[in-house]
Scaffold this motif. Structure first.
Motif, PDB file in Angstrom:
ATOM      1  N   ARG A  11       0.692  -1.120   0.011  1.00  0.00           N
ATOM      2  CA  ARG A  11      -0.027  -0.173   0.071  1.00  0.00           C
ATOM      3  C   ARG A  11       0.922   1.236   0.007  1.00  0.00           C
ATOM      4  O   ARG A  11       0.598   2.386  -0.691  1.00  0.00           O
ATOM      5  CB  ARG A  11      -0.855   0.029   1.239  1.00  0.00           C
ATOM      6  CG  ARG A  11      -1.984  -0.981   1.132  1.00  0.00           C
ATOM      7  CD  ARG A  11      -2.965  -1.118   2.350  1.00  0.00           C
ATOM      8  NE  ARG A  11      -4.028  -1.986   2.159  1.00  0.00           N
ATOM      9  CZ  ARG A  11      -3.982  -3.137   2.221  1.00  0.00           C
ATOM     10  NH1 ARG A  11      -2.980  -3.879   2.488  1.00  0.00           N
ATOM     11  NH2 ARG A  11      -4.991  -4.004   2.043  1.00  0.00           N
ATOM     12  N   LEU A  18       1.632   8.266  -6.392  1.00  0.00           N
ATOM     13  CA  LEU A  18       0.867   9.450  -6.449  1.00  0.00           C
ATOM     14  C   LEU A  18       1.650  10.882  -6.637  1.00  0.00           C
ATOM     15  O   LEU A  18       2.792  10.509  -6.114  1.00  0.00           O
ATOM     16  CB  LEU A  18      -0.085   9.495  -5.297  1.00  0.00           C
ATOM     17  CG  LEU A  18      -1.134   8.342  -5.059  1.00  0.00           C
ATOM     18  CD1 LEU A  18      -2.149   8.508  -3.928  1.00  0.00           C
ATOM     19  CD2 LEU A  18      -1.901   8.070  -6.203  1.00  0.00           C
ATOM     20  N   ALA A  26      -4.060  11.520   0.849  1.00  0.00           N
ATOM     21  CA  ALA A  26      -4.085  10.255   0.949  1.00  0.00           C
ATOM     22  C   ALA A  26      -3.570   9.998   2.546  1.00  0.00           C
ATOM     23  O   ALA A  26      -4.284   9.133   3.344  1.00  0.00           O
ATOM     24  CB  ALA A  26      -3.771   9.043   0.128  1.00  0.00           C
ATOM     25  N   ASP A  29      -5.417  11.666   5.594  1.00  0.00           N
ATOM     26  CA  ASP A  29      -6.679  10.749   5.731  1.00  0.00           C
ATOM     27  C   ASP A  29      -6.590   9.381   6.350  1.00  0.00           C
ATOM     28  O   ASP A  29      -7.305   8.980   7.113  1.00  0.00           O
ATOM     29  CB  ASP A  29      -7.514  10.769   4.394  1.00  0.00           C
ATOM     30  CG  ASP A  29      -7.915  12.174   3.818  1.00  0.00           C
ATOM     31  OD1 ASP A  29      -7.862  12.888   4.499  1.00  0.00           O
ATOM     32  OD2 ASP A  29      -8.308  12.138   2.776  1.00  0.00           O
ATOM     33  N   ALA A  30      -5.575   8.718   5.876  1.00  0.00           N
ATOM     34  CA  ALA A  30      -5.321   7.495   6.467  1.00  0.00           C
ATOM     35  C   ALA A  30      -4.881   7.327   7.568  1.00  0.00           C
ATOM     36  O   ALA A  30      -5.254   6.651   8.676  1.00  0.00           O
ATOM     37  CB  ALA A  30      -4.393   6.665   5.656  1.00  0.00           C
ATOM     38  N   VAL A  33      -7.523   7.376  10.549  1.00  0.00           N
ATOM     39  CA  VAL A  33      -8.468   6.264  10.820  1.00  0.00           C
ATOM     40  C   VAL A  33      -7.714   4.933  10.860  1.00  0.00           C
ATOM     41  O   VAL A  33      -8.399   3.994  11.371  1.00  0.00           O
ATOM     42  CB  VAL A  33      -9.578   6.178   9.734  1.00  0.00           C
ATOM     43  CG1 VAL A  33     -10.447   7.126   9.792  1.00  0.00           C
ATOM     44  CG2 VAL A  33      -8.912   5.687   8.371  1.00  0.00           C
ATOM     45  N   GLU A  38      -0.450   0.421  11.795  1.00  0.00           N
ATOM     46  CA  GLU A  38      -0.079   0.844  10.531  1.00  0.00           C
ATOM     47  C   GLU A  38       0.242   2.242  10.537  1.00  0.00           C
ATOM     48  O   GLU A  38       0.841   2.932   9.489  1.00  0.00           O
ATOM     49  CB  GLU A  38      -1.933   0.951   9.977  1.00  0.00           C
ATOM     50  CG  GLU A  38      -2.443  -0.524   9.709  1.00  0.00           C
ATOM     51  CD  GLU A  38      -3.764  -0.326   9.281  1.00  0.00           C
ATOM     52  OE1 GLU A  38      -4.298  -1.328   8.587  1.00  0.00           O
ATOM     53  OE2 GLU A  38      -4.546   0.620   9.699  1.00  0.00           O
TER      54      GLU A  38
ATOM     55  N   LEU B  63      -5.953   6.886  -6.637  1.00  0.00           N
ATOM     56  CA  LEU B  63      -5.622   5.461  -6.037  1.00  0.00           C
ATOM     57  C   LEU B  63      -6.490   4.473  -6.698  1.00  0.00           C
ATOM     58  O   LEU B  63      -6.100   3.198  -7.214  1.00  0.00           O
ATOM     59  CB  LEU B  63      -5.951   5.358  -4.496  1.00  0.00           C
ATOM     60  CG  LEU B  63      -4.811   6.117  -3.560  1.00  0.00           C
ATOM     61  CD1 LEU B  63      -5.350   6.173  -2.173  1.00  0.00           C
ATOM     62  CD2 LEU B  63      -3.523   5.130  -3.777  1.00  0.00           C
ATOM     63  N   SER B  91      -8.889   6.728   2.169  1.00  0.00           N
ATOM     64  CA  SER B  91      -8.092   6.014   3.278  1.00  0.00           C
ATOM     65  C   SER B  91      -8.389   4.787   3.499  1.00  0.00           C
ATOM     66  O   SER B  91      -7.589   3.748   4.161  1.00  0.00           O
ATOM     67  CB  SER B  91      -8.628   6.862   4.600  1.00  0.00           C
ATOM     68  OG  SER B  91      -9.903   6.623   4.913  1.00  0.00           O
ATOM     69  N   ILE B  93      -8.612   2.580   1.417  1.00  0.00           N
ATOM     70  CA  ILE B  93      -7.615   1.614   0.658  1.00  0.00           C
ATOM     71  C   ILE B  93      -6.319   1.336   1.483  1.00  0.00           C
ATOM     72  O   ILE B  93      -5.669   0.419   1.314  1.00  0.00           O
ATOM     73  CB  ILE B  93      -7.541   2.128  -0.792  1.00  0.00           C
ATOM     74  CG1 ILE B  93      -8.769   2.474  -1.532  1.00  0.00           C
ATOM     75  CG2 ILE B  93      -6.265   1.739  -1.564  1.00  0.00           C
ATOM     76  CD1 ILE B  93      -8.645   3.172  -2.825  1.00  0.00           C
ATOM     77  N   LEU B  94      -5.824   2.516   2.049  1.00  0.00           N
ATOM     78  CA  LEU B  94      -4.460   2.553   2.605  1.00  0.00           C
ATOM     79  C   LEU B  94      -4.573   1.812   3.910  1.00  0.00           C
ATOM     80  O   LEU B  94      -3.337   1.639   4.535  1.00  0.00           O
ATOM     81  CB  LEU B  94      -4.004   3.859   2.568  1.00  0.00           C
ATOM     82  CG  LEU B  94      -3.677   4.654   1.450  1.00  0.00           C
ATOM     83  CD1 LEU B  94      -3.079   6.018   1.689  1.00  0.00           C
ATOM     84  CD2 LEU B  94      -2.816   3.747   0.517  1.00  0.00           C
ATOM     85  N   SER B  95      -5.653   1.928   4.775  1.00  0.00           N
ATOM     86  CA  SER B  95      -5.808   1.235   5.934  1.00  0.00           C
ATOM     87  C   SER B  95      -6.688   0.008   5.981  1.00  0.00           C
ATOM     88  O   SER B  95      -7.723   0.202   6.167  1.00  0.00           O
ATOM     89  CB  SER B  95      -6.162   2.261   6.939  1.00  0.00           C
ATOM     90  OG  SER B  95      -6.578   1.879   8.263  1.00  0.00           O
ATOM     91  N   PRO B  96      -6.189  -1.338   6.117  1.00  0.00           N
ATOM     92  CA  PRO B  96      -6.951  -2.406   6.237  1.00  0.00           C
ATOM     93  C   PRO B  96      -7.831  -2.471   7.475  1.00  0.00           C
ATOM     94  O   PRO B  96      -8.884  -2.924   7.275  1.00  0.00           O
ATOM     95  CB  PRO B  96      -5.908  -3.753   6.170  1.00  0.00           C
ATOM     96  CG  PRO B  96      -4.884  -3.100   5.291  1.00  0.00           C
ATOM     97  CD  PRO B  96      -4.563  -1.538   5.921  1.00  0.00           C
ATOM     98  N   SER B  97      -7.285  -1.928   8.551  1.00  0.00           N
ATOM     99  CA  SER B  97      -8.070  -2.086   9.704  1.00  0.00           C
ATOM    100  C   SER B  97      -9.263  -1.082   9.632  1.00  0.00           C
ATOM    101  O   SER B  97     -10.503  -1.480  10.046  1.00  0.00           O
ATOM    102  CB  SER B  97      -7.020  -1.548  10.764  1.00  0.00           C
ATOM    103  OG  SER B  97      -6.663  -0.256  10.721  1.00  0.00           O
ATOM    104  N   ALA B  98      -9.032   0.097   8.870  1.00  0.00           N
ATOM    105  CA  ALA B  98     -10.362   0.948   8.701  1.00  0.00           C
ATOM    106  C   ALA B  98     -11.131   0.215   7.943  1.00  0.00           C
ATOM    107  O   ALA B  98     -12.601   0.597   8.217  1.00  0.00           O
ATOM    108  CB  ALA B  98     -10.029   2.223   8.183  1.00  0.00           C
ATOM    109  N   LEU B 126      -8.082  -6.067  -2.507  1.00  0.00           N
ATOM    110  CA  LEU B 126      -7.022  -5.109  -1.703  1.00  0.00           C
ATOM    111  C   LEU B 126      -5.899  -6.048  -1.178  1.00  0.00           C
ATOM    112  O   LEU B 126      -4.855  -5.475  -0.979  1.00  0.00           O
ATOM    113  CB  LEU B 126      -7.700  -4.330  -0.744  1.00  0.00           C
ATOM    114  CG  LEU B 126      -8.463  -3.059  -1.452  1.00  0.00           C
ATOM    115  CD1 LEU B 126      -9.150  -2.270  -0.204  1.00  0.00           C
ATOM    116  CD2 LEU B 126      -7.508  -2.205  -2.007  1.00  0.00           C
TER     117      LEU B 126
END
Lengths: 700, 129
Positions: A11, A18, A26, A29-30, A33, A38, B63, B91, B93-98, B126
């Motif tokens: 990931r 990008l 991105a 935002d990630a 959450v 992570e 993405l 987000s 996509i980038l965070s599996p836990s989320a 993913l």
């Protein structure tokens, strides 16, 4: 530049493809959450984006303003993006793992204040300020004051900034340098005071106390300082109440120092007094005692006396009874003294002198000062202690301390008696052997004042006069005892003292007894006879008359002198006292030079009294025979007679006792300046100098 | 024949025909330029329109493009983000836990939904990124 290890995450690999702007969005935002597991990888990418891109210069051929402008614009865009990444990091600072906070703080060093967004959560802001130690975040921290969860941290961080700014400025002032970079802290403190009604954090005002006085004052320009001062002085402003509360309850030693400074200010006096009345730590004492000179202000001194400083009533059963203050009192206890700093130990004495402290308690609190390694501290304590407590200071290794103690203990008179006098004499006996010359000199003077029997010392005679004035009967009884004692030196000292103090009349019987006692040493008899010359009583006269025929020449000489002295007040010796006159005439040609000289002086001196009585000098010689005897004596073949003749001439000539014969006598004196005997020559020179000074002219 | 006897340099060339009346302006180049202009304006407007979207949305699109997600997958991601509450589609996509959290939320809301099924397939996809 090597890639971080997070490249292993597909990931992360994806997000790296990008464009930077989108990557930033991105990742931010990630990070909001994502799970804690992570977060490190995402935050690492964000930190990498926050690095300011290096500026690329165009190649040499393209270095023209438009192209350089394009390069600048590209660089500025990169910087803006890096700042946005920093802002994103700040927004998520609370979620960052600890191992990433250090690198992130380093990447944003000096840029956090500008990059910060207003929507940064208070907790993130407070933690960011604490971790980055960036003072540019201080103004933003004010917004975090009063918030749940972050308020305490924001207060601590802001207070830490203020304290460090204060310390840095204090160091700079002490070192004569300048300290910069603390301006955001000053702005933050002004905002904190002005915004007190919202956050209501009293502790945040501790920094305000630091910048209003002392070295921290240099943080603020004059106008802003006045603004802040007007806020905290305004009784209607919420910050005024907060600042008084902080002054009263803060545990900071610097705030206690500020309370000491503001004790003279009516607006803060009550709160300052409360803070000054307790000092839980040594640093509290150090902060205030180092500024002990402020006690010179009368208002501050008056209010200082309002602090209750009473000895502790609690006493441990296993400890010896000793007067002391309770722990945490306004001034240090006996046990705390060694732990104080040198400036505080130097100021303790001055503070105790001004405070409302009993002499016993002051003595107990300053008792450790005698062993203080700092000479200034010992000196400061010696200045305020009672003289009775200065005995140990008199033996101080420092000459100034020892001299001060000895001076303060020194007495103008011998006001002690009995045991105390013996103790003082013992102490002075030790001080006379002090290594300090000034102490030795003072101790010697004191010892003289302590001993009224040393006739050679003016201090001793002064002591005798004080003793006589204090208890005349006891003193005279002691003189009488010494007069009649077996000790020859004691008798001589007592006779001389009696003469000097005018006690001959009251000790007449004892002196007559001595003058007539053949068993006494000749020196004692001679001195007693000489002393009787100032007494007009008949018994004295008889004793003198009998002494004239004494076997010892000294006694005879003193008897002649005493006789002459008794008759000095007579206007005419031959008419007033024929018996004395005949004795003097008889002895003016005596074989003994002392007797002869005394007789001549006795014969010639009454003229002076008569001249004084008539208020005009007499042109006639009083006694031509005596003048001839004097000239004969000056021309005598025996050196001792010439010497005694010069002695007589020296006493007679300046008083113009010789009248017309003065010039002839002076000629004789001039001749003796070439005498074969060196003693005669020296005396002749001295005599002539005195005569010339008295304007006695030599015959031409 | 006499024509053949006349030297060729004396012979007259064939007459050039006159252009027909009413066809004097060539519109083709102008049309070409206008077309180019329209394309440029259109592309510019498209870029402008694309940039009007928030950075998060643009990042999500980028993405998704990289991952070759179709409209259905994108729509599912948007629904998942909405179910999560705080997450953006990118987000997830980038965070599996989320993503997992959002999926659970979606299942709680509607266990029979097609979105949940699609989301599960999306998660599997993913995980192979």
């Amino acid at each position: 530049m090597p890639r971080p290890t997070s490249i292993a995450d597909p990931r992360i690999r994806l997000v790296r493809r990008l464009r930077p702007g989108l990557r930033l969005a991105a990742l931010a935002d990630a990070l909001t959450v994502c799970s804690p597991r992570e977060a490190p990888a995402l935050a690492t990418e964000l930190v990498e984006l926050a690095v300011t891109p290096p500026r690329k210069d165009p190649p040499g051929w393209a270095r023209i303003p438009p192209i350089e402008g394009i390069f600048d614009a590209v660089h500025r865009a990169g910087v803006v993006r890096a700042d946005r990444a920093l802002a994103a990091l700040a927004r998520h600072w609370a979620d960052l793992p600890d191992e990433l906070r250090g690198p992130a703080a380093a990447v944003g060093a000096g840029r956090w204040g500008d990059a910060l967004n207003p929507d940064t959560p208070p907790l993130c802001l407070a933690e960011l300020a604490r971790d980055t130690d960036d003072v540019s975040l201080a103004p933003a921290l004010v917004g975090a004051l009063g918030s749940d969860g972050a308020g305490a941290l924001a207060i601590d961080t802001l207070a830490d900034f203020a304290r460090r700014a204060h310390d840095d400025l204090a160091r700079a002032r002490a070192g004569g340098t300048t300290a910069g970079g603390w301006r955001p802290v000053a702005i933050a403190l002004i905002h904190a005071a002005a915004d007190y009604a919202r956050h209501n954090c009293r502790e945040a005002l501790a920094g305000v106390l630091l910048v209003l006085e002392g070295p921290g004052r240099r943080l603020l320009p004059r106008r802003e300082h006045d603004t802040l001062l007007s806020i905290v002085r305004d009784p209607g402003h919420p910050a005024a109440k907060g600042i008084r509360g902080e002054l009263r309850w803060s545990r900071s030693p610097v705030v206690r120092a500020r309370a000491w400074s503001w004790l003279a200010d009516d607006a803060f006096a009550a709160a300052s007094l409360d803070r000054l009345s307790r000092a839980p730590t040594i640093a509290d004492h150090d902060a205030v005692l180092a500024s002990s000179h402020l006690v010179l202000n009368p208002r501050r001194r008056r209010r200082l006396r309002m602090i209750d400083l009473r000895p502790s009533t609690h006493r441990a059963p296993d400890k010896p009874a000793a007067i002391d203050l309770p722990e945490g009192a306004g001034v240090p206890t006996v046990a705390q003294y060694p732990r104080l700093g040198a400036p505080a130990r130097r100021g303790l004495g001055r503070m105790l002198a001004a405070a409302s402290v009993s002499p016993e308690l002051r003595r107990a609190l300053l008792a450790p000062a005698v062993a203080d390694p700092d000479a200034h501290a010992r000196f400061a304590s010696a200045r305020v202690l009672d003289t009775a407590d200065l005995a140990d200071f008199a033996f101080d290794a420092d000459p100034l301390v020892a001299r001060h103690a000895v001076l303060r203990r020194s007495r103008p008179s011998v006001a002690v008696s009995g045991e105390a006098r013996a103790r003082l004499a013992h102490e002075l006996g030790k001080l006379i052997r002090s290594p300090h010359p000034s102490v030795r000199a003072l101790a010697a003077q004191d010892a003289h004042r302590l001993d009224p029997w040393d006739g050679g010392s003016s201090a001793s005679r002064l002591a005798a006069r004080f003793a006589l004035a204090r208890d005349a009967d006891a003193f005279i009884a002691e003189v009488r005892t010494r007069l009649l004692g077996a000790d020859e030196d004691a008798s001589l000292g007592a006779i001389q003292l009696a003469r000097r103090l005018g006690l001959v009349g009251r000790l007449r019987d004892e002196l007559v007894l001595l003058a007539l006692d053949a068993s006494r040493p000749d020196r004692v008899v001679a001195t007693a006879v000489g002393a009787l010359g100032s007494d007009d009583a008949e018994s004295s006269r008889d004793a003198i008359a009998r002494a004239i025929d004494h076997g010892d020449t000294r006694v005879r000489a003193n008897a002649v002198e005493a006789l002459a002295k008794r008759t000095r007040r007579l206007p005419d010796l031959a008419a007033g006292d024929p018996r004395a006159y005949s004795v003097l005439v008889e002895h003016k040609d005596d074989a003994e030079h002392r007797v002869r000289a005394n007789a001549i002086v006795g014969l010639l001196r009454p003229r002076r009294a008569r001249a004084l009585a008539e208020r005009k000098p007499s042109p006639r010689l009083f006694e031509p025979a005596a003048t001839d005897a004097l000239r004969s004596m000056l021309g005598d073949a025996r050196p001792m007679h010439r010497l005694a003749g010069l002695w007589a001439a020296e006493r007679l000539l300046p008083a113009a006792s010789l009248g017309d014969s003065a010039a002839a006598v002076l000629a004789e004196v001039g001749r003796l300046r070439a005498d074969e005997d060196p003693r005669v020559r020296r005396r002749a020179d001295r005599c002539r100098a005195r005569l010339v000074a008295a304007r006695v002219e030599e015959p031409s | 024949m006499i024509a053949d006897a006349v030297p060729y340099w004396l012979q007259r060339a064939d007459p050039v025909p006159e252009p027909p009346p009413g066809a004097g302006f060539d519109w083709a180049p102008l049309f070409g330029w206008l077309l180019v202009l329209a394309v440029v304006v259109g592309v510019g407007a498209w870029v402008w329109w694309r940039r009007q979207a928030p950075a998060s949305e643009r990042a999500f699109r980028a993405l998704a493009n990289r991952l070759l997600f179709g409209p259905r997958a994108r729509a599912t991601l948007r629904r998942l983000a909405k179910a999560h509450g705080r997450a953006t589609p990118g987000s997830l996509i980038l965070s599996p836990s989320a993503f997992e959290h959002a999926l659970n939320k979606l299942r709680e809301c509607d266990p029979e939904s097609d979105d949940a099924t699609i989301a599960e397939r999306l998660a599997a996809r993913l995980s192979r990124v």
